[in-house]
Design an enzyme around this catalytic site. Sequence first.
Site, PDB file in Angstrom:
ATOM      1  N   TYR A   1      71.787  46.483  20.096  1.00 64.95           N
ATOM      2  CA  TYR A   1      72.486  46.270  21.375  1.00 64.95           C
ATOM      3  C   TYR A   1      73.438  47.432  21.658  1.00 64.95           C
ATOM      4  CZ  TYR A   1      75.416  43.942  24.905  1.00 64.95           C
ATOM      5  OH  TYR A   1      76.113  43.624  26.054  1.00 64.95           O
TER       6      TYR A   1
ATOM      7  N   SER B   1      79.196  47.659  28.505  1.00 58.90           N
ATOM      8  CA  SER B   1      79.945  46.704  27.677  1.00 58.90           C
ATOM      9  C   SER B   1      81.064  47.495  27.015  1.00 58.90           C
ATOM     10  CB  SER B   1      79.027  46.147  26.588  1.00 58.90           C
ATOM     11  OG  SER B   1      79.762  45.431  25.630  1.00 58.90           O
TER      12      SER B   1
END
Length: 281
Positions: free
Chosen positions: A155, A142
Amino acid sequence: MFSPVKLLIVSKTIFITGASSGIGKTTAIYFAERGWNVAATMRHPKNEKELIKYKTIKCYTLDVLEDKTIETAFDAAIRDFGQIDVLLNNAGYAALGPFEAADKSQIEKQFDTNVIGLMSVCHAFIPYFRKRKLGTIINVASVGGRITFPLYSLYHGTKWAVEGFSESLSFELKPFNIKVKIIEPGAIKTDFYDRSPDILKKEKLKAYDTYVDKTAANYLKAAASAPGPIIVAKTIWKAANSKNFKLRYAVGSGAPFILFLKRILPDAWFMGLVRRVLDRN
Ligand SMILES: NC(=O)c1ccc[n+]([C@@H]2O[C@H](COP(=O)([O-])OP(=O)(O)OC[C@H]3O[C@@H](n4cnc5c(N)ncnc54)[C@H](OP(=O)(O)O)[C@@H]3O)[C@@H](O)[C@H]2O)c1
């Protein structure tokens, strides 16, 4: 006209985790429509209605938390397609909320899924790719694997781990002609923001409520204007077909620009920018 050369061209095969929705599903369709075989793995293939319409897509059960399902899906895909050329480690989700609100099982599940699960799938494939002296591992990290936003601490922890793991792996697998690629999407409109997150909350913990409400509203705004997953599928296509060992592919929602700013600005300036965008009313 009959062409003996054409007969020798074997379709390539991509093996995808988390193909039941979002980036995984869109990528499965994108590759199938371009002549690839697709081993589309997911936790509940019985529920799949769309992918089964494609002749070159086969769905298999795979939960990254269960090693046995990884082995079984790998064996079945080799049996059905003869070979696998590209592994796409895509399965993942975000735990969202203040770290203080997370219990241990939520922390473990976040890391078990996004990091240990991804590593387990790599373990299943590396001996196979090494013996073939050919293969590509594409890990979906990401933009949040290189920068951070508030309330995503767990995360980010996982995606920064995926970045470091993948970068190091790329050194040791290069002598075996195995390419490692990292995909770094910005915000992409998928189930990631509504169905999939694990919302971290504790009934008696109210101290973060105002901050969470303000930040969440800004996240929702960003998610609403985010592009769909097709741009990530196109980037994965580029990575899968690349002849070189380029490692990182940033894509979507200004991701390349954000990472450029992160590279050139001092931390305090960059974090100030994040605060100005996400903490505003
Ligand atoms: N959307 C974004 O803005 C964005 C940005 C950057 C990175 N990413 C990354 O992109 C990847 C795909 O996310 P997405 O946006 O496509 O979200 P999504 O639509 O929620 O898809 C996530 C996929 O992961 C699967 N999954 C979750 N836990 C799993 C497990 N234990 N075993 C196997 N599969 C599992 C889900 O399966 P089920 O259907 O069974 O739940 C689903 O297929 C994730 O790694 C995510 O972190 C997304």
